[in-house]
Design a protein around this motif. Structure first.
Motif, mmCIF file in Angstrom:
data_model
loop_
_atom_site.group_PDB
_atom_site.id
_atom_site.type_symbol
_atom_site.label_atom_id
_atom_site.label_comp_id
_atom_site.label_asym_id
_atom_site.label_seq_id
_atom_site.Cartn_x
_atom_site.Cartn_y
_atom_site.Cartn_z
ATOM 1 N N ALA A 148 0.835 -1.207 0.000
ATOM 2 C CA ALA A 148 0.000 0.000 0.000
ATOM 3 C C ALA A 148 0.868 1.256 0.000
ATOM 4 N N ARG A 149 0.306 2.348 -0.444
ATOM 5 C CA ARG A 149 1.015 3.631 -0.374
ATOM 6 C C ARG A 149 1.279 3.975 1.083
ATOM 7 N N ASN A 150 2.439 4.548 1.360
ATOM 8 C CA ASN A 150 2.760 4.869 2.754
ATOM 9 C C ASN A 150 2.070 6.125 3.255
ATOM 10 N N ASP A 151 1.268 6.743 2.381
ATOM 11 C CA ASP A 151 0.457 7.883 2.815
ATOM 12 C C ASP A 151 -1.033 7.546 2.770
ATOM 13 N N SER A 152 -1.352 6.250 2.827
ATOM 14 C CA SER A 152 -2.757 5.819 2.789
ATOM 15 C C SER A 152 -3.528 6.411 3.963
ATOM 16 N N LYS A 153 -4.712 6.940 3.682
ATOM 17 C CA LYS A 153 -5.507 7.604 4.717
ATOM 18 C C LYS A 153 -6.802 6.855 5.039
ATOM 19 N N VAL A 154 -7.421 6.216 4.020
ATOM 20 C CA VAL A 154 -8.747 5.628 4.204
ATOM 21 C C VAL A 154 -8.698 4.120 3.977
ATOM 22 N N LEU A 155 -9.178 3.368 4.968
ATOM 23 C CA LEU A 155 -9.340 1.922 4.848
ATOM 24 C C LEU A 155 -10.822 1.618 4.691
ATOM 25 N N VAL A 156 -11.182 0.908 3.632
ATOM 26 C CA VAL A 156 -12.554 0.436 3.439
ATOM 27 C C VAL A 156 -12.590 -1.035 3.801
ATOM 28 N N MET A 157 -13.448 -1.402 4.748
ATOM 29 C CA MET A 157 -13.593 -2.791 5.177
ATOM 30 C C MET A 157 -14.904 -3.331 4.649
ATOM 31 N N ILE A 158 -14.832 -4.327 3.752
ATOM 32 C CA ILE A 158 -16.025 -4.941 3.178
ATOM 33 C C ILE A 158 -16.266 -6.256 3.903
ATOM 34 N N GLY A 159 -17.338 -6.307 4.663
ATOM 35 C CA GLY A 159 -17.630 -7.443 5.520
ATOM 36 C C GLY A 159 -17.474 -7.041 6.971
ATOM 37 N N ALA A 160 -18.348 -7.571 7.821
ATOM 38 C CA ALA A 160 -18.312 -7.215 9.239
ATOM 39 C C ALA A 160 -18.413 -8.453 10.118
ATOM 40 N N GLY A 161 -17.881 -9.568 9.615
ATOM 41 C CA GLY A 161 -17.896 -10.811 10.389
ATOM 42 C C GLY A 161 -16.768 -10.869 11.400
ATOM 43 N N ASN A 162 -16.472 -12.085 11.879
ATOM 44 C CA ASN A 162 -15.472 -12.249 12.935
ATOM 45 C C ASN A 162 -14.082 -11.815 12.515
ATOM 46 N N LEU A 163 -13.770 -11.938 11.226
ATOM 47 C CA LEU A 163 -12.430 -11.568 10.763
ATOM 48 C C LEU A 163 -12.263 -10.062 10.603
ATOM 49 N N ALA A 164 -13.338 -9.342 10.373
ATOM 50 C CA ALA A 164 -13.252 -7.914 10.051
ATOM 51 C C ALA A 164 -12.514 -7.088 11.099
ATOM 52 N N PRO A 165 -12.843 -7.197 12.400
ATOM 53 C CA PRO A 165 -12.102 -6.380 13.372
ATOM 54 C C PRO A 165 -10.617 -6.709 13.409
ATOM 55 N N HIS A 166 -10.264 -7.959 13.169
ATOM 56 C CA HIS A 166 -8.844 -8.326 13.138
ATOM 57 C C HIS A 166 -8.153 -7.708 11.925
ATOM 58 N N LEU A 167 -8.810 -7.740 10.775
ATOM 59 C CA LEU A 167 -8.229 -7.112 9.592
ATOM 60 C C LEU A 167 -8.057 -5.614 9.795
ATOM 61 N N ILE A 168 -9.046 -4.979 10.366
ATOM 62 C CA ILE A 168 -8.948 -3.538 10.628
ATOM 63 C C ILE A 168 -7.757 -3.250 11.535
ATOM 64 N N ASP A 223 -8.053 3.983 0.054
ATOM 65 C CA ASP A 223 -6.636 3.813 -0.276
ATOM 66 C C ASP A 223 -6.258 2.346 -0.084
ATOM 67 N N ILE A 224 -6.881 1.713 0.916
ATOM 68 C CA ILE A 224 -6.786 0.271 1.111
ATOM 69 C C ILE A 224 -8.211 -0.258 1.180
ATOM 70 N N VAL A 225 -8.524 -1.257 0.372
ATOM 71 C CA VAL A 225 -9.841 -1.888 0.382
ATOM 72 C C VAL A 225 -9.642 -3.341 0.768
ATOM 73 N N SER A 226 -10.188 -3.733 1.921
ATOM 74 C CA SER A 226 -9.995 -5.095 2.436
ATOM 75 C C SER A 226 -11.338 -5.824 2.430
ATOM 76 N N CYS A 227 -11.341 -7.039 1.899
ATOM 77 C CA CYS A 227 -12.585 -7.805 1.747
ATOM 78 C C CYS A 227 -12.494 -9.123 2.506
ATOM 79 N N ALA A 228 -13.504 -9.393 3.337
ATOM 80 C CA ALA A 228 -13.578 -10.670 4.055
ATOM 81 C C ALA A 228 -15.025 -11.139 4.025
ATOM 82 N N THR A 229 -15.415 -11.732 2.901
ATOM 83 C CA THR A 229 -16.786 -12.211 2.721
ATOM 84 C C THR A 229 -16.739 -13.591 2.061
ATOM 85 N N ASN A 230 -17.880 -14.241 2.003
ATOM 86 C CA ASN A 230 -17.972 -15.508 1.259
ATOM 87 C C ASN A 230 -18.778 -15.312 -0.018
ATOM 88 N N SER A 231 -18.708 -14.118 -0.575
ATOM 89 C CA SER A 231 -19.513 -13.758 -1.739
ATOM 90 C C SER A 231 -19.135 -14.567 -2.977
#
Length: 347
Positions: A148-168, A223-231
């Motif tokens: 990721a860029r070292n000046d990343s400001k916004v993290l988008v978290m797609i999914g709110a299951g058990n893994l999501a808080p750990h990824l955040i 700036d970072i988009v993280s996905c944790a779903t079973n889609s």
């Protein structure tokens, strides 16, 4: 005399070795919360320092999957190391009972058992479910630290299951420039609850947490988009990714699952945690079949990136894509950190 594990960052190796010696005859059941033993910071550091040196010494057979019924199964994931610095055998035992959702129980349960690789004696039993959450998130965190860029400001978290808080937490640990986290989930109430749960904690140093119902809108902000779903339907449309974004794909592990479309793969420079992703991940398998990219177009794996053997981000406009499917290699390294830190703290 049997060799003993070398404790990690121990200030008093002699005392810790004594603990290790005394523990050989009495296997430990680590029942306390792993949160009190390791952090996402410490596990990311451990992966960064250990993966380049010991990954080639770890035997990692294909996991065994035994159907118990038409829907439930038992999985065995063994690994062992030939390195003196990692004198362990580890086995993760996983049960998958999808019908558990009807009785308000998790569908997946796991236990991790650690043995001494010199004597074969059992050393410890660890909550494999939580261990997997930690190691999965920290692999993604380490990848975003590199890609990721070292000046990343916004993290988008797609999914709110058990893994999501750990990824955040892992992405925040790896990218201190992040200032805002936006969470989306098919059930918006879950995203709102997670944002509320994380909001205001001192450990996040003023990071803003919010939820949003418009997936297409927030992908453009990430700036970072993280996905944790079973889609099985692509959620991230590549045309929506901003220049310079880093896309982290965690959820899919079968050919029918996919979290992004072909355009995201086409626009991005793709990296994987290990070679299994090329055969298991729906986003990549489908892209190969449709000629979107070839396997030779994949930029490299995580160990190659850490070693500097493959080029990561080349400029601020690059879109990078990291796809992980997990492996017993990071399982045994995570178990090592938990076990040795537990012994150090106990002593």
């Amino acid at each position: 005399m049997a060799s003993k594990p070398n404790p990690i960052n121990s200030e008093n190796p002699q005392n810790t070795n004594a603990n290790l010696s005394s523990s050989i005859n009495s296997p430990i059941f680590i029942s306390e919360s792993l949160h009190s033993i390791v952090s996402h910071h410490s596990l990311i550091r451990h992966f960064h320092s250990s993966l380049p040196t010991v990954s080639s010494t770890i035997n990692n057979p294909i996991r065994q999957n035994y159907p118990l019924s038409p829907s439930s199964s038992l999985l065995l994931m063994p690994s062992w190391s030939s390195s003196p610095s990692l004198p362990y055998i580890g086995v993760k035992l996983v049960t998958y009972f999808p019908q558990n959702s009807t009785v308000n129980l998790p569908c997946v349960h796991a236990n991790y058992v650690l043995f001494n690789s010199t004597t074969g004696q059992p050393l410890a039993s660890v909550d494999g479910t939580v261990l997997t959450l930690y190691r999965t998130a920290c692999v993604s965190g380490l990848a975003s630290k590199i890609l990721a860029r070292n000046d990343s400001k916004v993290l988008v978290m797609i999914g709110a299951g058990n893994l999501a808080p750990h990824l955040i937490k892992a992405h925040l640990a790896a990218n201190p420039s992040l200032q805002k986290v936006i969470i989306w989930n098919r059930t918006i109430e879950k995203a709102t609850d997670l944002a509320e749960n994380l909001r205001g904690r001192d450990e996040y140093n003023g990071v803003c947490f919010e939820s949003n119902e418009s997936l297409e809108e927030i992908i453009e902000l990430g700036d970072i988009v993280s996905c944790a779903t079973n889609s099985e339907v692509p959620l991230v449309k590549g045309e929506r990714l901003k220049a310079g974004a880093h896309l982290d794909l965690v959820g899919s592990f079968t050919h029918t699952m996919k979290e992004c479309d072909d355009e995201a793969i086409r626009r991005g420079r793709v990296y994987v945690d290990n070679e299994a992703a090329l055969m298991e991940a729906g986003e990549l398998v489908g892209a190969f079949e449709r000629g979107v990219i070839g396997k030779e177009d994949v930029g490299g794996n995580l160990v190659e990136l850490i070693k500097g053997e493959r080029v990561g981000r080349r400029n601020s406009e690059d879109i990078t894509v990291f796809k992980s499917v997990g492996s017993a290699v990071v399982d045994i390294l995570a178990a090592q950190l938990v076990y040795e830190t537990y012994l150090k703290n106990r002593g």
